[in-house]
Design an enzyme around this catalytic site. Structure first.
Site, PDB file in Angstrom:
ATOM      1  N   SER A 107      -4.532  -3.027   9.679  1.00 16.70           N
ATOM      2  CA  SER A 107      -4.510  -4.493  10.030  1.00 16.70           C
ATOM      3  C   SER A 107      -5.141  -4.878  11.109  1.00 16.70           C
ATOM      4  O   SER A 107      -5.572  -4.021  11.892  1.00 16.70           O
ATOM      5  CB  SER A 107      -2.896  -4.887  10.086  1.00 16.70           C
ATOM      6  OG  SER A 107      -2.541  -4.051  11.382  1.00 16.70           O
ATOM      7  N   ASP A 156      -7.213  -4.698   6.045  1.00 15.88           N
ATOM      8  CA  ASP A 156      -6.202  -5.537   5.211  1.00 15.88           C
ATOM      9  C   ASP A 156      -5.982  -6.895   5.774  1.00 15.88           C
ATOM     10  O   ASP A 156      -5.883  -7.044   7.055  1.00 15.88           O
ATOM     11  CB  ASP A 156      -4.951  -4.699   5.141  1.00 15.88           C
ATOM     12  CG  ASP A 156      -3.928  -5.379   4.286  1.00 15.88           C
ATOM     13  OD1 ASP A 156      -4.476  -5.524   3.102  1.00 15.88           O
ATOM     14  OD2 ASP A 156      -2.656  -5.332   4.586  1.00 15.88           O
ATOM     15  N   HIS A 188       5.548  -9.321   0.690  1.00 16.90           N
ATOM     16  CA  HIS A 188       5.405  -8.345   1.910  1.00 16.90           C
ATOM     17  C   HIS A 188       6.696  -7.674   2.584  1.00 16.90           C
ATOM     18  O   HIS A 188       7.673  -8.561   2.576  1.00 16.90           O
ATOM     19  CB  HIS A 188       4.614  -9.355   2.917  1.00 16.90           C
ATOM     20  CG  HIS A 188       3.299  -9.470   2.231  1.00 16.90           C
ATOM     21  ND1 HIS A 188       2.826 -10.752   2.607  1.00 16.90           N
ATOM     22  CD2 HIS A 188       2.192  -8.698   2.091  1.00 16.90           C
ATOM     23  CE1 HIS A 188       1.370 -10.840   2.193  1.00 16.90           C
ATOM     24  NE2 HIS A 188       1.087  -9.463   2.020  1.00 16.90           N
ATOM     25  N   GLY A 224       2.403  -5.571  -1.570  1.00 21.70           N
ATOM     26  CA  GLY A 224       3.831  -5.580  -1.597  1.00 21.70           C
ATOM     27  C   GLY A 224       4.333  -4.463  -2.633  1.00 21.70           C
ATOM     28  O   GLY A 224       5.405  -4.668  -3.405  1.00 21.70           O
ATOM     29  N   VAL A 280       0.857   0.049  -0.033  1.00 20.17           N
ATOM     30  CA  VAL A 280       2.305   0.305   0.257  1.00 20.17           C
ATOM     31  C   VAL A 280       2.123   0.598   2.064  1.00 20.17           C
ATOM     32  O   VAL A 280       1.520   1.498   2.268  1.00 20.17           O
ATOM     33  CB  VAL A 280       2.673   1.820  -0.514  1.00 20.17           C
ATOM     34  CG1 VAL A 280       4.008   2.174   0.167  1.00 20.17           C
ATOM     35  CG2 VAL A 280       2.592   1.710  -1.590  1.00 20.17           C
ATOM     36  N   ASN A 281       3.240  -0.068   2.659  1.00 19.92           N
ATOM     37  CA  ASN A 281       3.037  -0.044   3.992  1.00 19.92           C
ATOM     38  C   ASN A 281       4.508   0.096   4.608  1.00 19.92           C
ATOM     39  O   ASN A 281       4.848   1.214   5.393  1.00 19.92           O
ATOM     40  CB  ASN A 281       2.454  -1.105   4.830  1.00 19.92           C
ATOM     41  CG  ASN A 281       2.548  -0.962   6.326  1.00 19.92           C
ATOM     42  OD1 ASN A 281       2.075  -0.084   6.965  1.00 19.92           O
ATOM     43  ND2 ASN A 281       2.789  -2.269   6.783  1.00 19.92           N
ATOM     44  N   THR A 282       5.398  -0.759   4.341  1.00 21.25           N
ATOM     45  CA  THR A 282       6.670  -0.723   4.965  1.00 21.25           C
ATOM     46  C   THR A 282       7.446   0.242   4.455  1.00 21.25           C
ATOM     47  O   THR A 282       8.175   1.009   5.559  1.00 21.25           O
ATOM     48  CB  THR A 282       7.432  -2.198   4.397  1.00 21.25           C
ATOM     49  OG1 THR A 282       6.593  -3.411   4.438  1.00 21.25           O
ATOM     50  CG2 THR A 282       8.636  -2.148   5.188  1.00 21.25           C
TER      51      THR A 282
END
Length: 215
Positions: free
Chosen positions: A18, A50, A147, A176, A198-200
């Protein structure tokens, strides 16, 4: 961890960062880390920005050697998003960098570091016009994902995705991905989704492991 997983599967991988990560780590440092990872693993790695918010943000990472960028003009009017995306695509393509854009908008779930947003589903007809006039390499679409993590049951509209896919040949992107059921992910892939963010989920797993270690 991502690279070890990709290496174990002998799979190419897209690493995203990011503008926030670039702010604290520096684009040149991140690029150097990825170069070291490529040398160590021998796998193909794309380095992607991103949610790039501006032309300046995109130019910064292109100059640092990123191979792919996203310009996020989803908060703009359709006309302004198209105009700015086309400008960025022209600049990026001139130096061999691929471009992802976004049409529609995702709402913000739990544990998200994205700005608060209202869910706006991607209009399939607009998607067709947008891709044709911007020549983007990938299009992020809004079909019900969020998100961060879902606050309730995911309500993914595969019908909207199918309609977009029938009008657009360009690879489609699902933002998301965290918390989205595996069966839904597979159905999305069957209907044109080629890249899943995929991040969280990864961040939450990491934070929980750090908490365990501290205890």
């Amino acid at each position: 961890g991502v690279l070890r997983g990709a290496k174990a599967k002998n799979s190419a991988v897209i690493l995203q960062c990011s503008t926030g990560a670039i702010k604290y780590a520096g684009a040149a440092y991140l690029k150097a880390m990825v170069d070291a990872a490529i040398e160590e693993t021998g796998i193909d790695v794309a380095l992607h920005l991103d949610h790039g918010p501006s032309l300046d943000a995109v130019k910064e990472v292109i100059d640092a050697g990123f191979t792919s960028v996203m310009f996020d003009g989803s908060s703009l009017s359709f006309e302004e998003n198209l105009k700015k995306t086309r400008e960025i695509t022209s600049i990026a393509h001139a130096v061999g960098v691929t471009v992802e854009a976004e049409l529609g908008a995702l709402s913000r779930g739990e544990y998200s570091n994205e700005d608060e947003g209202k869910q706006i589903y991607t209009d399939p007809s607009q998607a067709e016009e947008f891709v044709k006039n911007t020549e983007v390499d990938a299009l992020a679409v809004s079909i019900g994902t969020v998100h961060g993590m879902y606050k309730g049951e995911p309500k993914i509209d595969i019908g909207v995705l199918k309609e977009i896919s029938s009008k657009v040949d360009t690879p489609l992107v699902l933002h998301g991905g965290s918390g989205t059921p595996e069966a839904t992910i597979k159905e999305c892939i069957s209907n044109g989704i080629c890249k899943i963010n995929v991040n969280t989920e990864i961040s939450m797993y990491t934070v929980n492991k750090i908490k365990e270690a501290f205890k």
